[in-house]
Scaffold this motif. Sequence first.
Motif, PDB file in Angstrom:
ATOM      1  N   GLN A 151     -15.523  48.687  -4.642  1.00  0.00           N
ATOM      2  CA  GLN A 151     -14.315  49.178  -3.980  1.00  0.00           C
ATOM      3  C   GLN A 151     -13.238  49.524  -5.007  1.00  0.00           C
ATOM      4  O   GLN A 151     -12.547  50.543  -4.908  1.00  0.00           O
ATOM      5  CB  GLN A 151     -13.770  48.114  -3.019  1.00  0.00           C
ATOM      6  N   MET A 152     -13.114  48.648  -6.005  1.00  0.00           N
ATOM      7  CA  MET A 152     -12.117  48.820  -7.051  1.00  0.00           C
ATOM      8  C   MET A 152     -12.384  50.082  -7.870  1.00  0.00           C
ATOM      9  O   MET A 152     -11.468  50.866  -8.177  1.00  0.00           O
ATOM     10  CB  MET A 152     -12.162  47.583  -7.963  1.00  0.00           C
TER      11      MET A 152
ATOM     12  N   THR B 293      -1.861  48.491 -11.528  1.00  0.00           N
ATOM     13  CA  THR B 293      -2.869  47.642 -10.881  1.00  0.00           C
ATOM     14  C   THR B 293      -2.545  47.453  -9.402  1.00  0.00           C
ATOM     15  O   THR B 293      -3.449  47.331  -8.571  1.00  0.00           O
ATOM     16  CB  THR B 293      -2.968  46.277 -11.576  1.00  0.00           C
ATOM     17  N   ARG B 294      -1.260  47.438  -9.066  1.00  0.00           N
ATOM     18  CA  ARG B 294      -0.870  47.316  -7.655  1.00  0.00           C
ATOM     19  C   ARG B 294      -1.370  48.516  -6.848  1.00  0.00           C
ATOM     20  O   ARG B 294      -1.850  48.371  -5.721  1.00  0.00           O
ATOM     21  CB  ARG B 294       0.646  47.176  -7.537  1.00  0.00           C
TER      22      ARG B 294
ATOM     23  N   PHE C 279      -7.296  45.982  -0.799  1.00  0.00           N
ATOM     24  CA  PHE C 279      -6.959  44.563  -0.815  1.00  0.00           C
ATOM     25  C   PHE C 279      -5.690  44.319  -1.615  1.00  0.00           C
ATOM     26  O   PHE C 279      -5.117  45.244  -2.185  1.00  0.00           O
ATOM     27  CB  PHE C 279      -8.120  43.696  -1.320  1.00  0.00           C
ATOM     28  N   SER C 280      -5.257  43.065  -1.662  1.00  0.00           N
ATOM     29  CA  SER C 280      -3.988  42.727  -2.292  1.00  0.00           C
ATOM     30  C   SER C 280      -4.113  42.648  -3.809  1.00  0.00           C
ATOM     31  O   SER C 280      -5.217  42.543  -4.352  1.00  0.00           O
ATOM     32  CB  SER C 280      -3.482  41.382  -1.762  1.00  0.00           C
ATOM     33  N   ILE C 281      -2.962  42.658  -4.489  1.00  0.00           N
ATOM     34  CA  ILE C 281      -2.953  42.527  -5.951  1.00  0.00           C
ATOM     35  C   ILE C 281      -3.513  41.162  -6.363  1.00  0.00           C
ATOM     36  O   ILE C 281      -4.194  41.043  -7.383  1.00  0.00           O
ATOM     37  CB  ILE C 281      -1.519  42.731  -6.507  1.00  0.00           C
TER      38      ILE C 281
ATOM     39  N   LYS D 143      -5.877  45.298 -16.638  1.00  0.00           N
ATOM     40  CA  LYS D 143      -6.047  46.678 -16.198  1.00  0.00           C
ATOM     41  C   LYS D 143      -7.150  47.357 -17.005  1.00  0.00           C
ATOM     42  O   LYS D 143      -7.886  48.205 -16.481  1.00  0.00           O
ATOM     43  CB  LYS D 143      -4.720  47.421 -16.366  1.00  0.00           C
ATOM     44  N   GLU D 144      -7.305  46.970 -18.273  1.00  0.00           N
ATOM     45  CA  GLU D 144      -8.372  47.546 -19.093  1.00  0.00           C
ATOM     46  C   GLU D 144      -9.742  47.214 -18.523  1.00  0.00           C
ATOM     47  O   GLU D 144     -10.673  48.010 -18.633  1.00  0.00           O
ATOM     48  CB  GLU D 144      -8.280  47.044 -20.538  1.00  0.00           C
TER      49      GLU D 144
END
Length: 220
Positions: A22-23, A41-42, A50-52, A62-63
């Motif tokens: 999903q990400m 990232t948010r 989904f949430s942070i 984030k990398e």
Amino acid sequence: MKENKVLSSVKDEELIKKRRDQMIKGALTLFKEKGFHRTTTREIAKESGFSIGTLYEYIRTKEDVLYLVCDSIHGEVLKRLEAVVDLKQPSVKNLCNLITSYFHLMDDMQEEILILYQEAKSLSKETRGYVLQKERDMALMLEKAIIACLPHRLPKQDTTLLANNILIEGHMWGFRRWMLQKEFTLEEYIDRQLSFMLRAMGINAEELNWRVDDGTSNVI
């Protein structure tokens, strides 16, 4: 080189795969629109559904997201190429079919390939090494196909160079599209590139009597 391991506080491997898929999908959408650096990232969490807080259960930085995206792109290319590699009945035509399939795949994945070229430099040196190893794996797969399918053996350096040329010429269809796609259809581009490659391999394309539009290519 050992496989890079993105750490997760979650232990369920199936759930990790589901959430990261999903990400990756969400991050790809955002990276295509605004690039890695301008994406937060948010925003990735929201696009992924989904949430942070949930996001950070599956990655640390984030990398990590960028690495997962790059790894996913390479994995998809390798998987789809392996599906059309047939070295049990090697022939020049089979090699042409493989190269044609690769170019069609690069046409399908133009945006993803652009992300690799534009954003992989943002990875740390060590992580970038894992990503580059996937490129080497694809080049080695093409080298094996060239060696198996040609009626005569090319010098090792020529085989290596030819395999890398094929990879880059596929990428070029995407990152030089602003020029190439005004001049050529995909079929014309494939036809000309194959003619150049066959000539470099010492094969007469006309004698082979093979064209990308004759219905013989196994397009992915």
